[in-house]
Design a protein around this motif. Structure first.
Motif, PDB file in Angstrom:
ATOM      1  N   LYS A 136      22.961 -32.493  13.625  1.00  0.00           N
ATOM      2  CA  LYS A 136      23.637 -33.368  12.673  1.00  0.00           C
ATOM      3  C   LYS A 136      23.429 -34.819  13.113  1.00  0.00           C
ATOM      4  CE  LYS A 136      28.011 -33.814  10.242  1.00  0.00           C
ATOM      5  NZ  LYS A 136      29.370 -33.269  10.117  1.00  0.00           N
ATOM      6  N   LEU A 137      23.036 -35.649  12.161  1.00  0.00           N
ATOM      7  CA  LEU A 137      22.745 -37.051  12.462  1.00  0.00           C
ATOM      8  C   LEU A 137      24.017 -37.861  12.677  1.00  0.00           C
ATOM      9  CD1 LEU A 137      19.902 -37.398   9.858  1.00  0.00           C
ATOM     10  CD2 LEU A 137      19.623 -37.748  12.309  1.00  0.00           C
ATOM     11  N   ASP A 138      23.892 -38.944  13.436  1.00  0.00           N
ATOM     12  CA  ASP A 138      25.031 -39.828  13.691  1.00  0.00           C
ATOM     13  C   ASP A 138      25.368 -40.705  12.490  1.00  0.00           C
ATOM     14  OD1 ASP A 138      25.455 -38.920  16.277  1.00  0.00           O
ATOM     15  OD2 ASP A 138      24.070 -40.392  17.147  1.00  0.00           O
ATOM     16  N   GLN A 139      24.363 -41.042  11.690  1.00  0.00           N
ATOM     17  CA  GLN A 139      24.596 -41.926  10.541  1.00  0.00           C
ATOM     18  C   GLN A 139      25.459 -41.203   9.502  1.00  0.00           C
ATOM     19  OE1 GLN A 139      21.686 -40.968  11.812  1.00  0.00           O
ATOM     20  NE2 GLN A 139      20.202 -42.621  11.905  1.00  0.00           N
ATOM     21  N   PRO A 140      26.641 -41.772   9.146  1.00  0.00           N
ATOM     22  CA  PRO A 140      27.589 -41.070   8.268  1.00  0.00           C
ATOM     23  C   PRO A 140      26.998 -40.609   6.936  1.00  0.00           C
ATOM     24  CG  PRO A 140      28.633 -42.986   9.247  1.00  0.00           C
ATOM     25  CD  PRO A 140      27.189 -43.056   9.626  1.00  0.00           C
ATOM     26  N   GLY A 141      26.217 -41.463   6.284  1.00  0.00           N
ATOM     27  CA  GLY A 141      25.643 -41.095   4.985  1.00  0.00           C
ATOM     28  C   GLY A 141      24.688 -39.926   5.088  1.00  0.00           C
ATOM     29  N   TYR A 184      12.399 -38.439  15.875  1.00  0.00           N
ATOM     30  CA  TYR A 184      12.632 -38.616  14.438  1.00  0.00           C
ATOM     31  C   TYR A 184      14.040 -39.178  14.175  1.00  0.00           C
ATOM     32  CZ  TYR A 184       8.300 -36.004  13.928  1.00  0.00           C
ATOM     33  OH  TYR A 184       6.991 -35.588  14.012  1.00  0.00           O
ATOM     34  N   LYS A 185      14.339 -40.286  14.866  1.00  0.00           N
ATOM     35  CA  LYS A 185      15.595 -41.028  14.709  1.00  0.00           C
ATOM     36  C   LYS A 185      16.834 -40.170  14.950  1.00  0.00           C
ATOM     37  CE  LYS A 185      13.485 -44.436  11.718  1.00  0.00           C
ATOM     38  NZ  LYS A 185      13.543 -45.206  10.488  1.00  0.00           N
ATOM     39  N   GLY A 186      16.719 -39.260  15.902  1.00  0.00           N
ATOM     40  CA  GLY A 186      17.874 -38.460  16.295  1.00  0.00           C
ATOM     41  C   GLY A 186      18.028 -37.155  15.550  1.00  0.00           C
TER      42      GLY A 186
END
Length: 197
Positions: A136-141, A184-186
Motif C-alpha cells: 500500500k502506497l504512502d500517498q493518501p490518494g 517504483y516510488k514505493g
C-alpha cells in the motif's frame, strides 16, 4: 484458484521482469544461503537465481502454477524440491531453514499473519528473511485508489490485495529489519530481516 491466471501471470509480468525485477531478484536471492524455503513460488521465476543455496524447499498452493514452474525448474542449478502447500500450514519442522524467501506472494496469502508465524516457526534463530512485495502506497490518494480497486483486483488476479501493508505487518513480529529498498516510488519494496526468536 483461478484457472487462467497462471497462464496470464508470466505474460503480464514480462515487462517488469525484463526492466528491473531481474536485477532485483538476482540481488535479493544472492543472499539466500544454506537450506532455503521459498513461499509461494508461482511459476518458478526465482528458481534460476538461487546461486548460493545448498538446497531449496519451495511451496505453492496452486497446482496450475506448479505445472507452469517446470520450465524454470529446469533452468536452475540449485537442488529444488517443490511442495503443494499453503503458507499458513507449512509441512516442515521447527528451526529448519537458514533463509526464507517470499516474492510477490504476501498480497495473495489469505491469512498473512498466520503465514508469518509459520515462517518464524520453521526458520532458525537468526535466519535471513527476504521479501519482495508490492505494498500500500504512502500517498493518501493513491492508497485510496488501491483500496477501491482491491475487491475487483482480487477476483481478477487470484486473490491479490493491492492495499496490503506487508512491511507494517512484518514489523509487528520479532524480527530485525536490516534493509528496506523502495522501487517504483514505493509501490514495490525489498525487505531483508533476521528472525530474532
Amino acid at each position: 484458484m483461478g484457472k487462467w491466471f497462471p497462464t496470464f501471470y508470466d505474460f503480464a509480468m514480462k515487462p517488469l521482469e525484463k526492466r528491473r525485477f531481474k536485477r532485483i531478484r538476482r540481488n535479493l536471492l544472492s543472499q539466500a544461503t544454506g537450506r532455503v524455503l521459498e513461499i509461494g513460488f508461482g511459476t518458478g521465476v526465482n528458481f534460476p537465481y538461487y546461486k548460493n543455496a545448498d538446497r531449496v524447499d519451495a511451496i505453492e498452493p496452486n497446482p496450475r502454477m506448479i505445472e507452469r514452474s517446470q520450465k524454470n525448474l529446469m533452468k536452475s542449478n540449485a537442488a529444488i524440491t517443490t511442495f503443494t502447500s499453503s503458507a499458513e500450514q507449512l509441512p516442515f519442522s521447527d528451526n529448519s531453514f537458514d533463509t526464507v524467501v517470499a516474492t510477490l506472494v504476501f498480497c495473495t496469502i489469505p491469512d498473512p499473519h498466520q503465514a508469518m508465524k509459520e515462517i518464524l516457526r520453521v526458520s532458525k534463530p537468526g535466519a535471513a528473511l527476504l521479501f519482495l512485495e508490492h505494498v500500500k502506497l504512502d500517498q493518501p490518494g493513491l492508497a485510496k485508489a488501491q483500496e477501491v480497486l482491491t475487491p475487483i483486483w482480487k477476483k481478477v488476479c487470484d486473490g491479490c490485495h493491492l492495499d496490503r501493508d506487508t512491511l507494517g505487518m512484518i514489523k509487528t513480529y520479532d524480527v530485525t529489519i536490516k534493509n528496506v529498498q523502495e522501487y517504483y516510488k514505493g509501490l514495490f519494496l525489498t525487505i531483508t530481516c533476521l528472525n530474532d526468536k
